[in-house]
Structure formats: structure tokens, C-alpha cells
Design a protein around this motif. Structure first.
Motif, PDB file in Angstrom:
ATOM      1  N   VAL A 171      -0.901   7.769 -15.084  1.00 25.98           N
ATOM      2  CA  VAL A 171      -1.893   8.604 -14.969  1.00 25.98           C
ATOM      3  C   VAL A 171      -3.116   7.932 -14.165  1.00 25.98           C
ATOM      4  N   LEU A 172      -3.371   6.940 -14.605  1.00 27.61           N
ATOM      5  CA  LEU A 172      -4.584   5.993 -13.875  1.00 27.61           C
ATOM      6  C   LEU A 172      -3.905   5.569 -12.443  1.00 27.61           C
ATOM      7  N   GLY A 173      -2.761   5.024 -12.355  1.00 24.25           N
ATOM      8  CA  GLY A 173      -2.351   5.118 -10.781  1.00 24.25           C
ATOM      9  C   GLY A 173      -2.231   6.133 -10.130  1.00 24.25           C
ATOM     10  N   PHE A 174      -1.523   7.393 -10.575  1.00 25.95           N
ATOM     11  CA  PHE A 174      -1.762   8.486  -9.867  1.00 25.95           C
ATOM     12  C   PHE A 174      -3.394   8.880  -9.437  1.00 25.95           C
ATOM     13  N   ASN A 225      -1.308   4.114   3.611  1.00 25.90           N
ATOM     14  CA  ASN A 225      -1.773   3.369   4.707  1.00 25.90           C
ATOM     15  C   ASN A 225      -2.534   1.968   4.180  1.00 25.90           C
ATOM     16  N   ARG A 226      -3.768   2.288   3.519  1.00 31.18           N
ATOM     17  CA  ARG A 226      -4.772   1.310   3.036  1.00 31.18           C
ATOM     18  C   ARG A 226      -4.325   1.017   1.646  1.00 31.18           C
ATOM     19  N   ILE A 227      -3.754   1.787   0.733  1.00 29.99           N
ATOM     20  CA  ILE A 227      -3.300   1.775  -0.421  1.00 29.99           C
ATOM     21  C   ILE A 227      -2.050   2.451  -0.503  1.00 29.99           C
ATOM     22  N   SER A 228      -0.865   1.337  -1.177  1.00 31.83           N
ATOM     23  CA  SER A 228       0.224   1.884  -1.127  1.00 31.83           C
ATOM     24  C   SER A 228       0.729   1.880  -2.688  1.00 31.83           C
ATOM     25  N   MET A 229       1.595   2.739  -3.004  1.00 27.27           N
ATOM     26  CA  MET A 229       1.961   2.931  -4.508  1.00 27.27           C
ATOM     27  C   MET A 229       3.740   2.654  -4.388  1.00 27.27           C
ATOM     28  N   ILE A 230       4.189   1.764  -5.266  1.00 30.72           N
ATOM     29  CA  ILE A 230       5.503   1.583  -5.588  1.00 30.72           C
ATOM     30  C   ILE A 230       5.808   2.330  -6.873  1.00 30.72           C
ATOM     31  N   PHE A 231       6.817   3.354  -6.730  1.00 30.97           N
ATOM     32  CA  PHE A 231       6.773   4.048  -8.090  1.00 30.97           C
ATOM     33  C   PHE A 231       7.977   3.510  -8.786  1.00 30.97           C
ATOM     34  N   ILE A 255      -0.379  -0.410  -5.657  1.00 29.40           N
ATOM     35  CA  ILE A 255      -0.151   0.114  -7.031  1.00 29.40           C
ATOM     36  C   ILE A 255       1.269   0.102  -7.290  1.00 29.40           C
ATOM     37  N   ALA A 256       1.879  -0.723  -8.312  1.00 27.96           N
ATOM     38  CA  ALA A 256       3.095  -0.875  -8.516  1.00 27.96           C
ATOM     39  C   ALA A 256       3.260  -0.324 -10.041  1.00 27.96           C
ATOM     40  N   ASP A 257       4.040   0.853 -10.429  1.00 28.52           N
ATOM     41  CA  ASP A 257       4.152   1.586 -11.476  1.00 28.52           C
ATOM     42  C   ASP A 257       5.576   1.023 -12.136  1.00 28.52           C
ATOM     43  N   GLU A 258       5.411   0.300 -13.072  1.00 29.33           N
ATOM     44  CA  GLU A 258       6.941  -0.174 -13.782  1.00 29.33           C
ATOM     45  C   GLU A 258       7.840  -0.417 -12.735  1.00 29.33           C
ATOM     46  N   PRO A 259       7.608  -1.341 -11.878  1.00 23.89           N
ATOM     47  CA  PRO A 259       8.527  -1.630 -10.739  1.00 23.89           C
ATOM     48  C   PRO A 259       9.816  -2.314 -11.151  1.00 23.89           C
ATOM     49  N   THR A 260      10.115  -2.677 -12.337  1.00 24.23           N
ATOM     50  CA  THR A 260      11.236  -3.439 -12.504  1.00 24.23           C
ATOM     51  C   THR A 260      12.051  -2.742 -13.904  1.00 24.23           C
ATOM     52  N   THR A 261      11.682  -1.651 -14.384  1.00 23.62           N
ATOM     53  CA  THR A 261      12.065  -1.017 -15.383  1.00 23.62           C
ATOM     54  C   THR A 261      13.477  -0.703 -15.322  1.00 23.62           C
ATOM     55  N   LEU A 302      -0.590  -4.060 -11.387  1.00 28.61           N
ATOM     56  CA  LEU A 302       0.645  -3.704 -11.919  1.00 28.61           C
ATOM     57  C   LEU A 302       0.665  -2.892 -13.122  1.00 28.61           C
ATOM     58  N   ILE A 303       1.390  -1.697 -13.350  1.00 27.93           N
ATOM     59  CA  ILE A 303       1.347  -0.974 -14.338  1.00 27.93           C
ATOM     60  C   ILE A 303       2.615  -1.421 -15.209  1.00 27.93           C
ATOM     61  N   THR A 304       2.398  -1.982 -16.357  1.00 26.60           N
ATOM     62  CA  THR A 304       3.795  -2.022 -17.125  1.00 26.60           C
ATOM     63  C   THR A 304       3.326  -2.250 -18.593  1.00 26.60           C
ATOM     64  N   HIS A 305       4.509  -2.153 -19.643  1.00 23.96           N
ATOM     65  CA  HIS A 305       4.514  -2.306 -20.838  1.00 23.96           C
ATOM     66  C   HIS A 305       5.078  -3.665 -21.344  1.00 23.96           C
TER      67      HIS A 305
END
Length: 330
Positions: free
Chosen positions: A48-51, A89-95, A176-182, A209-212
Motif C-alpha cells: 500500500v505504501l508503494g502504491f 518516467n521519473r519514478i518506476s515501479m516493478i510489480f 519502487i520494487a514490490d517483492e520483485p523475486t517472490t 525495495l519492498i520485501t518480507h
């Protein structure tokens, strides 16, 4: 001025039973080229923070208080056209799941070219050349061939490399990388994280980097936030938190790592579960699961207290720090 400044951010979701807060009083900064880890259990509010940073929340979710400032501009109040010039463009997100990110009926080349042409006045030929260079940058084997393929024709590791390449297409300032390797196996996970780390260092790109996975955070990030029930409960330099966690919840996460268990015995775990948003406990939200709970924890929300270079929201840490001060004065 920090590149990104999140101040007292609050996110609410309107439900039939009433509004619930998914994020509460979240504040932190991010400098250019800095790598920040965000950790916590499922339901802590990490995604939620990343979004929220990119204002990608869908109704009934909305930012109800606070601000998200990128180079001084509050992203939560920008007009859609102005926000579009920053988002992607300036901020990218990897889901989290590349198959949900990539369009299954378009080739990789078409998707990458469309992304470039959406933000820049550029010919298809030049866009294709840039896409090819980005695939090479993420060490994609046979990049010319991949441009002509569809997502389902590629392995999970390849798809994740393509998503990272798309994130880098427009030379963003923040990823912003949200759990990119799950969804990847352990060997590929290590390769992808090494790749992201090297790319951020080479291009001076800031990373959230958002991860557990505390193991990943310890290797990649310089600073980290620990979240619980929508609130930051500890933040500071990664090495300091990993080596000497102050909050009982952070200590529990550390003790739950497989390498902390005695071989042949059950893995350590934090008792209980994350509370649902509709029933966040009064006082410290971690108090029903905390083995060091004090009476004040059940009634009063803890403020941040300084402990070394870290900030910790814990009544016990505050009391221990106060005792240390009294001993010094004596």
C-alpha cells in the motif's frame, strides 16, 4: 532537499462497515541514489505504501492525510497529466508478478517501444534501439530474439529481467520494487537482486525495495523501515537494525530467520497473527503478540524514541533509554 519526502501519510479504505486505515502516520525520506528496504509481514502495509507514493490506489482506497513530495511537488495533489509525466518516467515501479505486468498479447518489443513513445517524442527505430540496449543492460541472453517473443515464451527469470528493463527505459530517479523475486527460485533471486543493485549503483538510481525477506534487505539496502499494522515501528541504518534490533517485533523477525534456529528443532516464530485493519488494538498495535508488553502498551500509542542512529516506536525502549540517562546523571 530530499529526492522523496513522505510526511505523516495516512491511507484509508472506505468499507460498508466504516473507513479503515491501511497506513497511519508514515514518514520517511529518500535521497538520490539511496537504497531503502521496507520489511514486515503480509498485511503490514508495505505494498500500500508503494502504491501510495505513485498515487496508484484504487477506490475505495485514498490518501486521507499527509503528503508525498517528489523534488518538492506533492504527488497526491498533482493534476493527472502532470502526475503522468512523473509516474513511469521519473519514478518506476516493478510489480510482484511479471505476468500481471506484461501484456500477454503483445511482443516484448512492442510493449517496450510503446512505453518509450508514451513519454517521449521518439521514432520507432530509435525506441527499438533503446529497448535493445536496456535488455543488454539487464544481461538478457539473445536480446534481439526476445524483442520478438511474447511473455509466455519466456522463463520467470527472463520475464523479471524484462520488467526491470522496462523500469529503466526512461532513466528514472526512483525505482519502487514490490517483492520483485517472490515467484523465482533462490538462485535466480540472487541474480536478480545483484543485477538491481549494480544497475542502481551505476545509474545513481534510488531504490525502494519492498520485501518480507530480511536476508535480501541486509544485502541490498542502506537504510530500512520495519512496518507493522500500517505504521513504521523502527527505522534506521540497515546494518544497525540487523545487528541490534530494538523493537520486539523486529527482534521476532530476526529470530524467525531459518539460520537462527537450532538444526533439527522447530523454526522460531512470532506468536499470533497480524491484526485485521478493522480491529487494530488500542495502544501499541503489537502489544497482544509482544512478550515484553507493559501496561502502558495497552493504552498509549508509542512515539518514536531515538536509539543509536535508529528511531523506535516502543514504550519499553523509551523506558530503558530513560533509565540509562538517569544512571549517567548519577
Amino acid at each position: 532537499m530530499p529526492l522523496l519526502e513522505v510526511s505523516n501519510l495516512e491511507v484509508c479504505f472506505g468499507l460498508r462497515s466504516g473507513a479503515v486505515k491501511a497506513l497511519r502516520d508514515v514518514s520517511f525520506t529518500l535521497e538520490r541514489g539511496e537504497r531503502l528496504g521496507v520489511v514486515g509481514e503480509s498485511g503490514a502495509g508495505k505494498s500500500v505504501l508503494g502504491f501510495s507514493i505513485l498515487n496508484l490506489l484504487s477506490r475505495p482506497g485514498h490518501i486521507s492525510a499527509g503528503s508525498v513530495r517528489f523534488e518538492g511537488k506533492d504527488l497526491a495533489t498533482l493534476a493527472p497529466e502532470e502526475l503522468r509525466s512523473i509516474r513511469g518516467n521519473r519514478i518506476s515501479m516493478i510489480f510482484q508478478d511479471p505476468m500481471m505486468t506484461l501484456n500477454p498479447v503483445l511482443t516484448i518489443g512492442v510493449q517496450m517501444v510503446e512505453c518509450l513513445k508514451a513519454h517521449r517524442k521518439i521514432s520507432t527505430k530509435d525506441a527499438t534501439y533503446i529497448a535493445l540496449q536496456k535488455l543488454k543492460q539487464v544481461q538478457m541472453p539473445s536480446p534481439e530474439t526476445r524483442l520478438e517473443q511474447y511473455p509466455h515464451e519466456l522463463s520467470g527469470g527472463m520475464r523479471q529481467r524484462i520488467v526491470i528493463a522496462i523500469g529503466l527505459l526512461l532513466d528514472p530517479d526512483i525505482i519502487i520494487a514490490d517483492e520483485p523475486t517472490t515467484a523465482l527460485d533462490v538462485t535466480i533471486q540472487a541474480e536478480i537482486m545483484d543485477l538491481m543493485l549494480n544497475l542502481c549503483e551505476q545509474n545513481n538510481v534510488a531504490l525502494i525495495l519492498i520485501t518480507h525477506d530480511l536476508g535480501v534487505v541486509s544485502q541490498v539496502s542502506q537504510r530500512m523501515l520495519v512496518m507493522y499494522a500500517g505504521r513504521i515501528i523502527e527505522q534506521g541504518p540497515t546494518k544497525e537494525i540487523i545487528n541490534d534490533a530494538q523493537h520486539p517485533y523486529t527482534q521476532g523477525l530476526m529470530n524467525a530467520l531459518p539460520q537462527m534456529a537450532i538444526p533439527g528443532q522447530k523454526l522460531n516464530q512470532i506468536k499470533g497473527t497480524m491484526p485485521p485493519l478493522q480491529r487494530i488494538p488500542k495502544g501499541c498495535s503489537f502489544n497482544p503478540r509482544c512478550e515484553y508488553v507493559l501496561e502502558v502498551c495497552k493504552h498509549n500509542l508509542p512515539a518514536f524514541t531515538q536509539s543509536g542512529n535508529c528511531q523506535v516506536a516502543c514504550h519499553l525502549v523509551a523506558e530503558l533509554n530513560q533509565e540509562k540517562l538517569l544512571v549517567k546523571e548519577v
